[in-house]
Design an enzyme around this catalytic site. Structure first.
Site, PDB file in Angstrom:
ATOM      1  N   SER A   6       0.846  -1.192   0.000  1.00  8.60           N
ATOM      2  CA  SER A   6       0.000   0.000   0.000  1.00  8.60           C
ATOM      3  C   SER A   6       0.877   1.235   0.000  1.00  8.60           C
ATOM      4  CB  SER A   6      -0.897   0.012   1.240  1.00  8.60           C
ATOM      5  OG  SER A   6      -1.544   1.265   1.393  1.00  8.60           O
ATOM      6  N   TYR A  28      -2.194  -0.201  10.735  1.00  6.60           N
ATOM      7  CA  TYR A  28      -2.225  -0.558   9.311  1.00  6.60           C
ATOM      8  C   TYR A  28      -0.941  -0.124   8.616  1.00  6.60           C
ATOM      9  CZ  TYR A  28      -3.900  -0.650   4.451  1.00  6.60           C
ATOM     10  OH  TYR A  28      -4.041  -0.892   3.107  1.00  6.60           O
TER      11      TYR A  28
END
Length: 699
Positions: free
Chosen positions: A575, A588
């Site tokens: 990501s 995250y």
């Protein structure tokens, strides 16, 4: 183990609404639906139909016959060639004899009716020259067993009591058509003809009577063989020599051994494997007569064209080995097989024979375990196994009643290296870039996972979808299998946080395809919370799925790739958050950063083995991505102080290119790293697919 199931029945109600070509198609599909009647792609059917000539308007006789390369079980109406029957008969005047019969194939396009583009097969003369309205040419196990007996002619007479003729083996072509015609004329009243070592010709005046005649003759052969075997109290294949492994142990052995076999067999060209442990196979590989019968090779040309003239037997003292010792022994066995095959080629080659083809074995027989078939793609490997099961059935029945004989070596070679067969191979389209490759995609039932799977499948790969969501997994797997073929898609439940589950997923992949070449580590979750509100449970969940999970699947892929010794490709879908932190997403972001560092570690250790590892970093993939279906959407909207419905616009406008990013865009990035011809010299790299995010630029 004889299969006594009844053959499919003719459905008169369904047939009542069909025209003659429709009846031919129905008959063909019905015959091809049972592998005891004919193999995949084997056999052919025909009908002589009155049709209006588009040029003259006159009614003419047209031969509808299965076209070149088709399969009667799955073909559609466009799978038939259509030819003027009078023009086919006129070819007799051009025939110059057996030495020139191959040139007759070149005349077939001149006989085409109504500009039908379907190429006519070499078997067309066998149908045009027999005087019957409907003709079947099948390869039934029971009849080939009789055709492959040492006393085939005598036994054919005994089985069918003179209602079926017998002719010695001859390669299909124009000459065989002429001889069938002459034999039939000299022996009026026959229901069919057995061709030695090959199969059955049968006929009828209607599609239904032809079908029923064909099935009746096969049933008669089956019944006679069963009766004779019982009367002789025959011991099948000389009796059992080995005991089969228990299922769990067999699975464990195969998961360990298959990647090594695949690697050894894939030298220069990727191969896929198929495992068959059916009762017929197990009876044969565990029998006393395994090696002498296997050495005889197959009889029916359709069998050995798919399976090579004979298999390779790999005994327990070999497959019990591990690591370098296993590879060394397999290298030795395959080298000996290749040398033997090359010697066969040298013994039998003609002045104009095509060059030596791949000399590696197609069929591997492992006592106590089963059969493994090897080919450039999964469907071909599976079908080769089905053909060898037919060969096993033939050997069982023939040897129980008489003596099984294989096709003479020179005849086998002349079929395998037939110039017409070579021309057909040369016409095959160039394979897609990922044919022969196996990709495992974690999170495969999600939006990005599905897009990646579709991209891989479109380029010829076989794909294993691994996901924890069993309902979504079943649905997506079925959808992709329908679109790309059942041989290319598998679904396996996998919890990436569970070591045993991950190992089992890779074992399944090895059992289904022989190993893995491409891992796309894509399973994911997303969560957001202010730092002070980030619980240990939330932190651990992110680390468990996104860091530990990526470690576990990467490690197991690495282990399989190392056993294969053919390189490999690990692609981590991380990501933008692994490059630059987002507000209120500590757990995250930290886990995504760990994924990027894992990929670099994989690249470092994998390089000496030819294993590449790279990262694709998506950002703001909202449409189609499952992570936005939970709380993540609301959490990111709150963190950015916008309405949840404005998220896509927010992220699009935040990007430098002012464009939305979709799952298909991520799939393109993944494919770039998966394709050797595009990125074969790339490892340890990061590709951002985020429409431009300045803080996430790699440094």
């Amino acid at each position: 183990m004889t299969d006594h199931r009844p053959f499919p029945l003719w459905n008169a109600e369904h047939a009542a609404g069909l025209d003659e070509p429709g009846l031919l198609l129905y008959r063909s599909n019905l015959l091809g639906s049972d592998l005891r009647i004919t193999n995949y792609g084997g056999g052919n059917t025909s009908a002589k139909v009155k049709q209006q000539d588009p040029l003259t308007g006159q009614m003419v006789d047209v031969l509808w016959v299965k076209g070149s390369g088709g399969d009667i079980g799955s073909m559609k109406r466009d799978g038939f060639s259509t030819l003027y029957l009078d023009k086919l008969h006129a070819l007799q005047g051009l025939y110059r004899g057996l030495e020139h019969e191959d040139e007759m194939v070149g005349y077939l396009p001149h006989c085409t009716f109504n500009l039908n583009p379907r190429a006519a097969s070499i078997d067309t003369p066998l149908h045009s020259q027999l005087p019957y309205a409907h003709v079947d040419h099948m390869h039934p196990d029971a009849v080939i067993a009789i055709a492959a007996m040492a006393n085939s002619e005598e036994i054919t007479q005994k089985v069918f009591e003179g209602t079926v003729g017998w002719m010695p083996w001859m390669r299909p072509g124009y000459e065989l058509g002429c001889r069938l015609k002459a034999y039939n004329a000299a022996n009026p009243g026959l229901r069919g003809i057995v061709l030695g070592g090959h199969g059955l010709f049968s006929w009828g005046e209607t599609s239904q009577s032809c079908y029923e005649n064909t099935v009746s003759l096969i049933e008669r052969a089956q019944a006679w063989l069963a009766q004779e075997r019982a009367a002789k109290k025959a011991v099948v294949f000389g009796g059992a020599r080995f005991d089969a492994l228990a299922d769990e142990e067999r699975r464990s052995v195969l998961a360990r051994v298959l990647p090594v076999i695949r690697g050894v067999a894939s030298a220069g060209k990727p191969k896929l494997l198929h495992v068959n442990t059916s009762p017929e196979v197990m009876e044969f590989v565990n029998s006393a007569d395994l090696e002498p019968l296997a050495a005889l090779g197959t009889s029916c040309p359709d069998h050995f064209l798919r399976t090579k003239i004979r298999p390779l037997v790999i005994h327990e003292e070999v497959w019990r080995l591990d690591g370098d010792a296993l590879k060394a022994k397999l290298d030795q066995l395959l080298a000996a097989y290749r040398a033997d095959y090359a010697a066969y080629y040298e013994r039998c080659k003609r002045a104009n024979s095509p060059a030596l083809r791949d000399p590696n074995p197609v069929v591997l027989l492992l006592p106590r375990i089963g059969m493994v078939t090897v080919a450039a793609d999964k469907a071909t490997a599976r079908i080769a196994g089905e053909f060898y099961v037919n060969a096993i059935n033939v050997m069982r029945e023939a040897n129980a009643v008489d003596q099984y004989v294989g096709l003479p070596e020179q005849e086998a070679f002349d079929i395998e290296y037939w110039l017409l067969e070579e021309a057909k191979l040369q016409r095959m389209p160039k394979p897609k870039p990922l044919v022969g490759k196996v990709a495992l995609v974690t999170g495969g039932a999600g939006g990005i996972g599905q897009a990646i799977a579709r991209r891989m499948l479109a380029e010829g790969a076989c794909v294993v979808l691994a996901d924890i969501d069993t309902e979504a997994l079943a649905s997506v797997s079925a959808e992709l299998a329908k679109a790309h073929g059942k041989d290319h898609v598998r679904g396996v439940r996998c919890d990436v946080t569970d070591e045993a589950s991950v190992i089992a997923a890779f074992d399944t992949t090895s059992l289904e395809f022989g190993g893995v070449d491409i891992l796309v580590s894509n399973a994911g979750i997303a969560s957001a919370a202010p730092l002070e509100d980030t619980s240990l449970a939330l932190w651990n969940r992110n680390q468990s799925i996104l860091a530990t999970g990526y470690f576990l699947v990467g490690r197991e892929a690495f282990r399989v790739m190392k056993r294969q010794r053919t390189g490999g490709n690990i692609i981590v879908v991380a990501s933008k958050n692994g490059m630059v932190a987002s507000n209120q997403a500590t757990a995250y972001c930290a886990a995504k950063a760990a994924e990027i560092q894992l990929s670099r570690s994989f690249a470092l250790e994998g390089a000496p083995l030819g294993i590449r590892s790279n990262v694709v970093n998506p950002d703001a993939v909202i449409r189609g991505s499952k992570i936005w279906t939970g709380q993540w959407s609301a959490e990111r909207a709150a963190a950015n102080k916008i309405d949840e419905g404005d998220l896509e616009t927010f992220y699009r406008e935040r990007s430098m290119l002012k464009r939305s990013v979709y799952p298909e865009d991520i799939a393109e990035g993944v494919y770039f790293f998966a394709a050797e011809q595009l990125s074969g010299k790339c490892t340890g790299n990061i590709l951002n697919v985020d429409a431009g995010n300045l803080p996430a630029f790699t440094r």
